[in-house]
Design an enzyme around this catalytic site. Sequence first.
Site, short mmCIF file in Angstrom:
data_model
loop_
_atom_site.label_atom_id
_atom_site.label_comp_id
_atom_site.label_asym_id
_atom_site.label_seq_id
_atom_site.Cartn_x
_atom_site.Cartn_y
_atom_site.Cartn_z
CB THR A 123 -1.06 0.03 1.27
OG1 THR A 123 -0.35 0.26 2.57
CG2 THR A 123 -2.02 -1.40 1.03
CB ALA A 141 -1.07 -2.37 5.65
CG HIS A 142 -0.75 2.54 6.99
ND1 HIS A 142 -0.27 2.78 8.20
CD2 HIS A 142 -1.56 1.60 7.42
CE1 HIS A 142 -0.98 2.58 9.27
NE2 HIS A 142 -1.87 1.82 8.55
CG ASP A 143 2.93 4.84 7.65
OD1 ASP A 143 3.66 5.58 7.11
OD2 ASP A 143 1.68 4.81 7.95
CG ASN A 161 2.31 2.59 12.05
OD1 ASN A 161 3.28 3.29 11.48
ND2 ASN A 161 1.08 2.89 11.71
#
Length: 220
Positions: A123, A141-143, A161
């Site tokens: 992402t 997913a993000h970060d 994260n």
Amino acid sequence: MSETLYAVYGASGFGREVMPLARAQLRSIGVPDSRLVFVDDAAGDGEMLNGQRVMRYETFLAEPATIRYAALAIANDVVREKLADQLRTDAVSPWSLAASNVVVLDDVEVGEGALLCPFVTLTSNIRIGRQFHANIYSYVAHDCVIGDFVTFAPSVKCNGNVRIEDHAYIGTGAVIKQGKPGQPLVIGRGAVVGMGAVVTKDVPAGATVVGNPARIMNKD
Ligand code: UDP
């Protein structure tokens, strides 16, 4: 005659899954299938496998070509690092492959030699190191920050994260809980997450975790 020769290194199960990605990627830029081979050190030269020539690494180096690329389709992270060093020594360029239906959203950096299998999704705002393997249906997913020589088996769900250090292996269907901004959930260097594990907290370097919630497996 084309001066470039391309290889999928590893002609076992994963290599045979990766070869169609290589073929499609080359066809899309007009390179004939004949410039694409399997390299496998356990193979006999001159064999054919799934329509492609198979050769040992020494033969690949000796084939007429001025530029060589190799994608390391070997799941074992230690072997992958050893072979990546060898490719560098021999001036063989690392080759990244991605299935045509891979989804990559925003601000994603992926290091050399990555193999992104069908249905993988990366992402936004993601950093990934060298020689990453994301097997079918995995997502990041993000970060997230992922190190070098990290391996995702099929259907890994890596939520936002999360930090995964070098040489970690995440088994089929594992779920990794989302961390917090500035306080990621960390999977340590060389850790192994068993298939189907639900990881809810940090995993120490070198540990193997299994189950739901994932717990360290005792070695006995
Ligand atoms: N292999 C190789 N050179 C090496 C180490 C491994 O050619 O230095 C090949 C090995 O002969 C085998 C493949 O890489 O064909 C690894 O396959 P394996 O079944 O161990 O795992 P996979 O990565 O396909 O899941």
